[in-house]
Design a protein around this motif. Sequence first.
Motif, PDB file in Angstrom:
ATOM      1  N   GLY A  60      48.517  49.934 -79.784  1.00  0.00           N
ATOM      2  CA  GLY A  60      49.459  48.878 -80.123  1.00  0.00           C
ATOM      3  C   GLY A  60      49.109  48.191 -81.433  1.00  0.00           C
ATOM      4  O   GLY A  60      49.994  47.865 -82.233  1.00  0.00           O
ATOM      5  N   LEU A  61      47.809  47.995 -81.657  1.00  0.00           N
ATOM      6  CA  LEU A  61      47.383  47.397 -82.923  1.00  0.00           C
ATOM      7  C   LEU A  61      47.728  48.299 -84.102  1.00  0.00           C
ATOM      8  O   LEU A  61      48.213  47.838 -85.143  1.00  0.00           O
ATOM      9  CB  LEU A  61      45.873  47.134 -82.883  1.00  0.00           C
ATOM     10  N   LEU A  62      47.519  49.606 -83.943  1.00  0.00           N
ATOM     11  CA  LEU A  62      47.852  50.550 -85.011  1.00  0.00           C
ATOM     12  C   LEU A  62      49.357  50.577 -85.279  1.00  0.00           C
ATOM     13  O   LEU A  62      49.792  50.639 -86.439  1.00  0.00           O
ATOM     14  CB  LEU A  62      47.361  51.949 -84.637  1.00  0.00           C
ATOM     15  N   LEU A  63      50.158  50.531 -84.214  1.00  0.00           N
ATOM     16  CA  LEU A  63      51.612  50.500 -84.394  1.00  0.00           C
ATOM     17  C   LEU A  63      52.041  49.244 -85.152  1.00  0.00           C
ATOM     18  O   LEU A  63      52.934  49.290 -86.004  1.00  0.00           O
ATOM     19  CB  LEU A  63      52.303  50.553 -83.031  1.00  0.00           C
ATOM     20  N   PHE A  64      51.421  48.119 -84.834  1.00  0.00           N
ATOM     21  CA  PHE A  64      51.775  46.854 -85.493  1.00  0.00           C
ATOM     22  C   PHE A  64      51.418  46.905 -86.978  1.00  0.00           C
ATOM     23  O   PHE A  64      52.197  46.484 -87.831  1.00  0.00           O
ATOM     24  CB  PHE A  64      51.059  45.692 -84.816  1.00  0.00           C
ATOM     25  N   LEU A  65      50.227  47.430 -87.286  1.00  0.00           N
ATOM     26  CA  LEU A  65      49.786  47.491 -88.677  1.00  0.00           C
ATOM     27  C   LEU A  65      50.615  48.487 -89.482  1.00  0.00           C
ATOM     28  O   LEU A  65      50.867  48.282 -90.675  1.00  0.00           O
ATOM     29  CB  LEU A  65      48.307  47.861 -88.744  1.00  0.00           C
ATOM     30  N   ALA A  66      51.029  49.572 -88.837  1.00  0.00           N
ATOM     31  CA  ALA A  66      51.792  50.602 -89.543  1.00  0.00           C
ATOM     32  C   ALA A  66      53.285  50.303 -89.592  1.00  0.00           C
ATOM     33  O   ALA A  66      54.008  50.885 -90.404  1.00  0.00           O
ATOM     34  CB  ALA A  66      51.574  51.967 -88.878  1.00  0.00           C
ATOM     35  N   GLY A  67      53.756  49.418 -88.720  1.00  0.00           N
ATOM     36  CA  GLY A  67      55.181  49.129 -88.653  1.00  0.00           C
ATOM     37  C   GLY A  67      55.629  48.228 -89.782  1.00  0.00           C
ATOM     38  O   GLY A  67      55.235  47.061 -89.857  1.00  0.00           O
ATOM     39  N   ARG A  68      56.450  48.741 -90.675  1.00  0.00           N
ATOM     40  CA  ARG A  68      56.944  47.953 -91.796  1.00  0.00           C
ATOM     41  C   ARG A  68      57.868  46.853 -91.292  1.00  0.00           C
ATOM     42  O   ARG A  68      58.863  47.109 -90.636  1.00  0.00           O
ATOM     43  CB  ARG A  68      57.692  48.864 -92.770  1.00  0.00           C
ATOM     44  N   GLY A  69      57.506  45.616 -91.594  1.00  0.00           N
ATOM     45  CA  GLY A  69      58.315  44.481 -91.176  1.00  0.00           C
ATOM     46  C   GLY A  69      57.902  43.877 -89.850  1.00  0.00           C
ATOM     47  O   GLY A  69      58.606  43.008 -89.325  1.00  0.00           O
ATOM     48  N   SER A  70      56.771  44.300 -89.281  1.00  0.00           N
ATOM     49  CA  SER A  70      56.346  43.767 -87.984  1.00  0.00           C
ATOM     50  C   SER A  70      56.080  42.269 -88.059  1.00  0.00           C
ATOM     51  O   SER A  70      56.525  41.496 -87.208  1.00  0.00           O
ATOM     52  CB  SER A  70      55.084  44.497 -87.497  1.00  0.00           C
ATOM     53  N   THR A 197      63.871  47.426 -88.086  1.00  0.00           N
ATOM     54  CA  THR A 197      63.242  48.732 -88.264  1.00  0.00           C
ATOM     55  C   THR A 197      62.581  49.162 -86.962  1.00  0.00           C
ATOM     56  O   THR A 197      62.058  48.351 -86.202  1.00  0.00           O
ATOM     57  CB  THR A 197      62.179  48.695 -89.368  1.00  0.00           C
ATOM     58  N   SER A 198      62.602  50.480 -86.716  1.00  0.00           N
ATOM     59  CA  SER A 198      62.004  50.992 -85.487  1.00  0.00           C
ATOM     60  C   SER A 198      60.502  50.747 -85.464  1.00  0.00           C
ATOM     61  O   SER A 198      59.930  50.442 -84.416  1.00  0.00           O
ATOM     62  CB  SER A 198      62.295  52.493 -85.351  1.00  0.00           C
ATOM     63  N   GLY A 199      59.850  50.855 -86.635  1.00  0.00           N
ATOM     64  CA  GLY A 199      58.415  50.609 -86.693  1.00  0.00           C
ATOM     65  C   GLY A 199      58.055  49.176 -86.348  1.00  0.00           C
ATOM     66  O   GLY A 199      57.075  48.918 -85.653  1.00  0.00           O
ATOM     67  N   ALA A 200      58.866  48.228 -86.832  1.00  0.00           N
ATOM     68  CA  ALA A 200      58.599  46.826 -86.549  1.00  0.00           C
ATOM     69  C   ALA A 200      58.808  46.506 -85.072  1.00  0.00           C
ATOM     70  O   ALA A 200      58.018  45.782 -84.460  1.00  0.00           O
ATOM     71  CB  ALA A 200      59.499  45.938 -87.411  1.00  0.00           C
ATOM     72  N   VAL A 201      59.870  47.048 -84.489  1.00  0.00           N
ATOM     73  CA  VAL A 201      60.163  46.775 -83.083  1.00  0.00           C
ATOM     74  C   VAL A 201      59.067  47.343 -82.180  1.00  0.00           C
ATOM     75  O   VAL A 201      58.518  46.633 -81.327  1.00  0.00           O
ATOM     76  CB  VAL A 201      61.538  47.360 -82.698  1.00  0.00           C
ATOM     77  N   MET A 202      58.746  48.624 -82.353  1.00  0.00           N
ATOM     78  CA  MET A 202      57.732  49.240 -81.505  1.00  0.00           C
ATOM     79  C   MET A 202      56.366  48.620 -81.751  1.00  0.00           C
ATOM     80  O   MET A 202      55.589  48.389 -80.809  1.00  0.00           O
ATOM     81  CB  MET A 202      57.682  50.754 -81.759  1.00  0.00           C
ATOM     82  N   GLY A 203      56.047  48.341 -83.015  1.00  0.00           N
ATOM     83  CA  GLY A 203      54.757  47.742 -83.329  1.00  0.00           C
ATOM     84  C   GLY A 203      54.591  46.373 -82.709  1.00  0.00           C
ATOM     85  O   GLY A 203      53.530  46.040 -82.163  1.00  0.00           O
ATOM     86  N   THR A 204      55.644  45.553 -82.772  1.00  0.00           N
ATOM     87  CA  THR A 204      55.562  44.201 -82.214  1.00  0.00           C
ATOM     88  C   THR A 204      55.445  44.232 -80.694  1.00  0.00           C
ATOM     89  O   THR A 204      54.609  43.536 -80.108  1.00  0.00           O
ATOM     90  CB  THR A 204      56.804  43.394 -82.625  1.00  0.00           C
ATOM     91  N   MET A 205      56.262  45.030 -80.040  1.00  0.00           N
ATOM     92  CA  MET A 205      56.223  45.081 -78.577  1.00  0.00           C
ATOM     93  C   MET A 205      54.903  45.647 -78.071  1.00  0.00           C
ATOM     94  O   MET A 205      54.310  45.125 -77.114  1.00  0.00           O
ATOM     95  CB  MET A 205      57.390  45.912 -78.036  1.00  0.00           C
ATOM     96  N   PHE A 206      54.414  46.695 -78.708  1.00  0.00           N
ATOM     97  CA  PHE A 206      53.200  47.333 -78.199  1.00  0.00           C
ATOM     98  C   PHE A 206      51.947  46.550 -78.570  1.00  0.00           C
ATOM     99  O   PHE A 206      50.970  46.569 -77.825  1.00  0.00           O
ATOM    100  CB  PHE A 206      53.123  48.777 -78.697  1.00  0.00           C
ATOM    101  N   ALA A 207      51.970  45.857 -79.699  1.00  0.00           N
ATOM    102  CA  ALA A 207      50.849  44.965 -79.999  1.00  0.00           C
ATOM    103  C   ALA A 207      50.811  43.819 -78.998  1.00  0.00           C
ATOM    104  O   ALA A 207      49.739  43.428 -78.511  1.00  0.00           O
ATOM    105  CB  ALA A 207      50.972  44.436 -81.424  1.00  0.00           C
ATOM    106  N   GLY A 208      51.986  43.284 -78.670  1.00  0.00           N
ATOM    107  CA  GLY A 208      52.045  42.231 -77.655  1.00  0.00           C
ATOM    108  C   GLY A 208      51.594  42.734 -76.302  1.00  0.00           C
ATOM    109  O   GLY A 208      50.866  42.043 -75.572  1.00  0.00           O
TER     110      GLY A 208
END
Length: 310
Positions: A60-70, A197-208
């Motif tokens: 989840g942390l990696l998704l958040f860091l990689a998600g543009r606009g998280s 953005t899909s990266g921001a959505v997935m990154g935010t939810m999975f980091a949370g």
Amino acid sequence: MPDHTSSNAAPRSTPHRFTGGALPILGAAVLWGTTGTASSFAPDGAHPAAIGSAGLVLGGLLLFLAGRGSTALVTGSDARTRWVLLLGAVAVAGYPLSFYPAVANAGVAVGTVITLGSAPVFSGLLAWCVDRARPTARWVTATVAAVVGCAVLVLGPELTGAASSTNTLGVFLALVAGFSYALYAIIAEKLIRRGHTSGAVMGTMFAGGGVLVLPVVLAAGTAWLATVNGALVALHLALFTVFLAYWLFGHGLRRTSASTATTLSLAEPAVAAVLGVALVGERLPLVSWSGLVVLALGLAVLKAPGPRRR
């Protein structure tokens, strides 16, 4: 290619639609199919919920860091969007906390079938309630075929052997996991279709979700993570079954509905079964192979070209 999509921007050609939507989700299912094989190498002292939660924390942390606009999604969204993101994070956290204990209580076969078999049903019902979109005949046919094929594939060895007793707690936890999966898939789809953005959505939810399950990892003990096997298992789950898989899943949701995506993810047990035969030396009875064929036909029906209509 932009990271968001709208009804006007959706591609019109079927091959591109398949490449942009179905293939990333099937790719995610392939990666998820490695979860059981990888988890089997974890140390004996590792708690089932802690194994999946550890992968979620790092992934989840990696998704958040990689998600543009998280960061912008968290800080710049309105209150309603933040509450929806929080609900999505709770659903994400609920999946490993229920799925891995479900497998530990009910067994890999029963836990996997109930979780993945119920997720498309929950997803279709949620879409019906939220969007008032009645499931199409094609989706119902494909989902029924895929669920039946999945059940026959995974439960084949048990169907041909001695009957085993059903663990009620395991079945309940598997249903909770199926609902959690369907809920965060629906939430992710809605936010992505709104233009995020899909990266921001997935990154935010999975980091949370990772933050929510972190106390579980700490409470269950982290000694197993200090071992070579434990560290490798956690890294595999984080990098492949969370980070890369859900990056692909979010990308696929840009052009695929959540109800269709959860049905396509039924390819996961087929991958797990093939890996078990190829790498672990397991054997599948003929009835399981027939279930694999039915599952493949169900997925083919779901994504076969249909008549064009608005």
